[in-house]
Design an enzyme around this catalytic site. Structure first.
Site, PDB file in Angstrom:
ATOM      1  N   LYS A  47      71.531 -44.398  16.215  1.00 33.67           N
ATOM      2  CA  LYS A  47      71.852 -43.256  17.088  1.00 33.67           C
ATOM      3  C   LYS A  47      71.590 -43.629  18.545  1.00 33.67           C
ATOM      4  O   LYS A  47      72.358 -43.262  19.442  1.00 33.67           O
ATOM      5  CB  LYS A  47      71.026 -42.033  16.653  1.00 33.67           C
ATOM      6  CG  LYS A  47      71.278 -40.767  17.471  1.00 33.67           C
ATOM      7  CD  LYS A  47      72.599 -40.108  17.128  1.00 33.67           C
ATOM      8  CE  LYS A  47      73.107 -39.106  18.144  1.00 33.67           C
ATOM      9  NZ  LYS A  47      72.337 -37.905  18.309  1.00 33.67           N
ATOM     10  N   ALA A  66      77.043 -30.250  20.100  1.00 36.39           N
ATOM     11  CA  ALA A  66      76.899 -28.818  20.391  1.00 36.39           C
ATOM     12  C   ALA A  66      76.598 -28.639  21.865  1.00 36.39           C
ATOM     13  O   ALA A  66      76.002 -29.511  22.493  1.00 36.39           O
ATOM     14  CB  ALA A  66      75.766 -28.234  19.549  1.00 36.39           C
TER      15      ALA A  66
END
Ligand SMILES: NC(=O)c1ccc[n+]([C@@H]2O[C@H](COP(=O)([O-])OP(=O)(O)OC[C@H]3O[C@@H](n4cnc5c(N)ncnc54)[C@H](OP(=O)(O)O)[C@@H]3O)[C@@H](O)[C@H]2O)c1
Length: 290
Positions: free
Chosen positions: A175, A124
């Site tokens: 991650k 995003a």
């Protein structure tokens, strides 16, 4: 109904806040540094909008059942100024940030058992205050247990995929393996396409191998295949995709250098694991940041 305040309504906080606001069971408040009038998010499901209450001064805040922190990892001190007014003894505080030190970051301000660390996987970007582009699906992972389940329930009526993991440590280190390699894009100011250059792909592999070795020493269960998966993930991404550290450098904002690469050096030192490529990335990024 849950009374939820989101501290840091940027790319992630704004996306999550707009989705939660679609659920009439929730009352959403935004704790912002820069004033914004509304949220408008271009999501893979279409444009969604919301008009939550927006506060810009911690003194205006009242206690919430949930506080969702979505500021950058380096904005801990500014973020902490909201917590006294927002938290009562049973408030749960979810930390939606990158890195592997969600609890350590906020433990000086809150009892650790009230902190819910969240792994966020959601491309995003902020277009301007309140206006966000969510480029792909939002996936989040929390620790298994009561507060993790309560967090999952908040999102039950949204398309955000939130799950619990009994091995959260492994999730956040996986991650971090992805994020550590993203430093190359921020250094070179080129999107994911840069990974298609074999020399850069090799550098990425080296950065990720160091991260993987340190993660294993910290107790994460990371298979060797993570290295190739990270590089092939960047190679398969849309060529112009920009990771959040690269986006910060373009926008002239501070970068999460410590949370994404510095931590690998610091924890590597603790375990006697050399991390020269992450050290090089940190030096180059710090020099670029000035
Ligand atoms: N973006 C992504 O694709 C993505 C994906 C996964 C994980 N993450 C992680 O999610 C976290 C948030 O990243 P992001 O991309 O959403 O960052 P961002 O777009 O820069 O948003 C951060 C927000 O925090 C606000 N803020 C800073 N200090 C504040 C304070 N004292 N009080 C209230 N608000 C404050 C900023 O306000 P201003 O408007 O004044 O700057 C901004 O709106 C980071 O750890 C990032 O690594 C990001």
């Amino acid at each position: 109904m849950a009374n939820i305040t989101i501290v840091g309504p940027g790319a992630i906080g704004g996306t999550v806040g707009a989705w939660l606001a679609q659920d009439p069971r929730h009352r959403i408040t935004l704790a912002a540094r820069t004033r914004l009038d509304r949220l408008e998010v271009q999501t893979p499901q279409g444009v969604i909008t919301a008009q939550p209450l927006v506060l810009t001064e911690p003194a205006q805040a009242t206690p919430a059942e949930w506080v969702l922190i979505a500021t950058k990892a380096y904005d801990v001190v500014g973020t902490s100024r909201w917590l006294d007014c927002l938290c009562q003894p049973d408030t749960l505080v979810a930390v939606l940030q990158n890195g592997v030190e969600h609890i350590e970051r906020f433990a000086p301000y809150l009892p650790s058992e009230r902190i819910v660390p969240v792994m966020v996987d959601c491309p995003a970007e902020r277009l301007r205050p309140g206006y966000i582009r969510q480029r792909g699906p939002d996936r989040m992972v929390v620790t298994a247990g009561r507060s993790g389940e309560a967090f999952i329930n908040l999102f039950a009526r949204t398309p955000i995929d939130v799950s619990a993991s009994a091995d959260f440590r492994t999730e956040i280190w996986k991650k971090l393996c992805i994020n550590s390699a993203g430093a190359l894009s921020a250094i070179l100011l080129k999107g994911a396409v840069i990974s298609r250059h074999e020399a850069i792909a090799q550098l990425m592999r080296g950065v990720v191998r160091e991260c993987l070795a340190v993660g294993r020493a910290e107790g994460a269960r990371l298979d060797d295949s993570v290295v190739e998966n990270v590089v092939s993930g960047y190679q398969a991404a849309p060529p112009d995709s920009v990771n959040s550290m690269h986006a910060d450098r373009i926008a002239g904002r501070p970068m999460e250098i410590e949370a994404r690469n510095g931590v690998i050096i610091r924890l590597g030192r603790k375990h006697g694991i050399p991390t020269p490529l992450n050290a090089l990335c940190v030096d180059l990024l710090e020099a670029a940041q000035g």
